[in-house]
Scaffold this motif. Sequence first.
Motif, PDB file in Angstrom:
ATOM      1  N   LYS A  63       0.794  -1.237   0.000  1.00 10.21           N
ATOM      2  CA  LYS A  63       0.000   0.000   0.000  1.00 10.21           C
ATOM      3  C   LYS A  63       0.823   1.281   0.000  1.00 10.21           C
ATOM      4  N   GLN A  64       2.004   1.269   0.646  1.00  7.01           N
ATOM      5  CA  GLN A  64       2.771   2.519   0.742  1.00  7.01           C
ATOM      6  C   GLN A  64       3.676   2.737  -0.460  1.00  7.01           C
ATOM      7  N   LEU A  65       3.822   1.698  -1.259  1.00 10.11           N
ATOM      8  CA  LEU A  65       4.725   1.800  -2.410  1.00 10.11           C
ATOM      9  C   LEU A  65       3.949   2.153  -3.672  1.00 10.11           C
ATOM     10  N   SER A  66       4.608   2.883  -4.549  1.00 16.32           N
ATOM     11  CA  SER A  66       3.966   3.177  -5.832  1.00 16.32           C
ATOM     12  C   SER A  66       5.042   3.391  -6.883  1.00 16.32           C
ATOM     13  N   MET A  67       4.627   3.435  -8.126  1.00 20.77           N
ATOM     14  CA  MET A  67       5.554   3.713  -9.219  1.00 20.77           C
ATOM     15  C   MET A  67       5.160   5.021  -9.877  1.00 20.77           C
ATOM     16  N   VAL A  68       6.180   5.788 -10.290  1.00 23.84           N
ATOM     17  CA  VAL A  68       5.951   6.984 -11.100  1.00 23.84           C
ATOM     18  C   VAL A  68       6.787   6.863 -12.376  1.00 23.84           C
ATOM     19  N   TYR A  69       6.388   7.621 -13.396  1.00 24.06           N
ATOM     20  CA  TYR A  69       6.998   7.477 -14.717  1.00 24.06           C
ATOM     21  C   TYR A  69       7.404   8.847 -15.246  1.00 24.06           C
ATOM     22  N   GLN A  70       8.673   8.957 -15.639  1.00 23.76           N
ATOM     23  CA  GLN A  70       9.151  10.236 -16.159  1.00 23.76           C
ATOM     24  C   GLN A  70       9.316  10.153 -17.682  1.00 23.76           C
ATOM     25  N   PRO A  71       8.673  11.077 -18.393  1.00 22.14           N
ATOM     26  CA  PRO A  71       8.748  11.059 -19.859  1.00 22.14           C
ATOM     27  C   PRO A  71      10.171  11.244 -20.383  1.00 22.14           C
ATOM     28  N   ILE A  72      10.469  10.584 -21.479  1.00 19.64           N
ATOM     29  CA  ILE A  72      11.733  10.756 -22.203  1.00 19.64           C
ATOM     30  C   ILE A  72      11.366  11.131 -23.641  1.00 19.64           C
ATOM     31  N   LEU A  73      11.908  12.261 -24.093  1.00 22.59           N
ATOM     32  CA  LEU A  73      11.537  12.775 -25.415  1.00 22.59           C
ATOM     33  C   LEU A  73      12.690  12.666 -26.406  1.00 22.59           C
ATOM     34  N   ASN A  74      12.334  12.598 -27.669  1.00 18.04           N
ATOM     35  CA  ASN A  74      13.290  12.778 -28.748  1.00 18.04           C
ATOM     36  C   ASN A  74      13.714  14.257 -28.725  1.00 18.04           C
ATOM     37  N   THR A  75      15.018  14.494 -28.608  1.00 13.89           N
ATOM     38  CA  THR A  75      15.514  15.864 -28.423  1.00 13.89           C
ATOM     39  C   THR A  75      15.116  16.793 -29.571  1.00 13.89           C
ATOM     40  N   LYS A  76      15.208  16.273 -30.790  1.00 10.59           N
ATOM     41  CA  LYS A  76      14.960  17.109 -31.971  1.00 10.59           C
ATOM     42  C   LYS A  76      13.478  17.352 -32.208  1.00 10.59           C
ATOM     43  N   THR A  77      12.649  16.272 -32.105  1.00  5.76           N
ATOM     44  CA  THR A  77      11.241  16.406 -32.468  1.00  5.76           C
ATOM     45  C   THR A  77      10.344  16.701 -31.271  1.00  5.76           C
ATOM     46  N   GLY A  78      10.836  16.425 -30.058  1.00  4.98           N
ATOM     47  CA  GLY A  78      10.005  16.595 -28.869  1.00  4.98           C
ATOM     48  C   GLY A  78       8.970  15.496 -28.694  1.00  4.98           C
ATOM     49  N   ALA A  79       9.038  14.445 -29.515  1.00  8.56           N
ATOM     50  CA  ALA A  79       8.062  13.355 -29.394  1.00  8.56           C
ATOM     51  C   ALA A  79       8.366  12.486 -28.176  1.00  8.56           C
ATOM     52  N   LEU A  80       7.290  11.980 -27.567  1.00  7.57           N
ATOM     53  CA  LEU A  80       7.430  11.064 -26.426  1.00  7.57           C
ATOM     54  C   LEU A  80       7.866   9.698 -26.953  1.00  7.57           C
ATOM     55  N   VAL A  81       9.029   9.216 -26.503  1.00  8.14           N
ATOM     56  CA  VAL A  81       9.518   7.931 -27.020  1.00  8.14           C
ATOM     57  C   VAL A  81       9.648   6.861 -25.946  1.00  8.14           C
ATOM     58  N   ALA A  82       9.745   7.284 -24.697  1.00  8.28           N
ATOM     59  CA  ALA A  82       9.987   6.306 -23.630  1.00  8.28           C
ATOM     60  C   ALA A  82       9.644   6.944 -22.294  1.00  8.28           C
ATOM     61  N   CYS A  83       9.715   6.146 -21.236  1.00  9.12           N
ATOM     62  CA  CYS A  83       9.646   6.716 -19.892  1.00  9.12           C
ATOM     63  C   CYS A  83      10.484   5.866 -18.958  1.00  9.12           C
ATOM     64  N   GLU A  84      10.902   6.490 -17.855  1.00  3.52           N
ATOM     65  CA  GLU A  84      11.659   5.758 -16.844  1.00  3.52           C
ATOM     66  C   GLU A  84      10.771   5.506 -15.639  1.00  3.52           C
TER      67      GLU A  84
END
Length: 275
Positions: A37-58
């Motif tokens: 219950k006390q644990l959770s996951m969060v996700y940080q976006p990773i973008l393509n530097t040139k296009t700004g498109a979302l390609v991954a997350c950590e």
Amino acid sequence: CHSLEKTFTIYSQSLKDKLIAKSDLESDLRHALSTGKQLSMVYQPILNTKTGALVACEALVRWQHPVRGYVSPNEFIAIAEQSALINLLSRWIIAKVAEDCHRLVENNIRIRMSINLSRKQFSDAHLVKRLSQEKMTLFPADQEINLEITESALFQNTQYAISLMHKLKTAGFDLSLDDFGTGYSSLASIQQFPLDNVKIDRAFICNCVENPRDGLFLQTMSDLAHHLNLTITAEGVESSEQWQLVSDKGIDYIQGYLISMPLPIEKFIEFDPAP
Ligand code: C2E
Ligand code: CA
Ligand code: CA
Ligand code: CA
């Protein structure tokens, strides 16, 4: 750039306090894992530097302790690693991340998922078998998974690391070298590992606009990575000037508070890279 606050807390505690705190945290973490219950996951976006498109997350783990409040993963992962709890914790993380990958797919978000492996996890003899099984049974079919490994894990035992990494690649995982530049690997020594990507530690990003030496380091790293056929990610990008500079250096991907804090899955699903 530096977390003085953290250093102060650590040094102001006596050794005894630290030992008590450690054993408490260990049993509290065991409890947290049993209830989940006390644990959770969060996700940080990773973008393509040139296009700004979302390609991954950590994927990053979070622990909200009932008394202490937020406990940093740096702190509790170290504690988990000193006990057998790291196995339970990593299984919990994988299961949760897999569940969230299904939610992303349901929302038509098909991106690479980056998962951190601690040093102890990386030296676990059952790692490849367990991760391959989890990949096949828990994750959506075709889910791209990237594993982030730190330099210190690789240089514990180079030959072992190389053979393990080949097995992970065969099992279908992509591999990143995390926190690059902070440890003892020279620029040239990384070529012996079957990597797909290097992540430049944010220590080299935070002053890169003001400090020409950091800018030069980024250029050198970027050239080397591409020479070795690796992609390169800058973490800890906090300003648009840094994004611009990193882009000028040819760095492929960016991650940092400028783009977004790590988000719970519901918020991540709503994240729009180009608002
Ligand atoms: P890391 O793998 O280097 O993760 C990046 C850290 O930088 C994260 O801290 C993230 O929240 C933070 N960060 C991202 N963008 C920025 C920025 O623009 N500025 C600043 N100042 N920080 C930024 P976090 O979540 O506290 O994690 C700390 C470390 O704990 C991670 O470092 C990783 O080594 C470990 N960790 C976190 N989650 C996991 C996990 O699920 N499994 C394992 N094995 N380790 C984890
Ligand atoms: Ca990482
Ligand atoms: Ca990192
Ligand atoms: Ca780190």
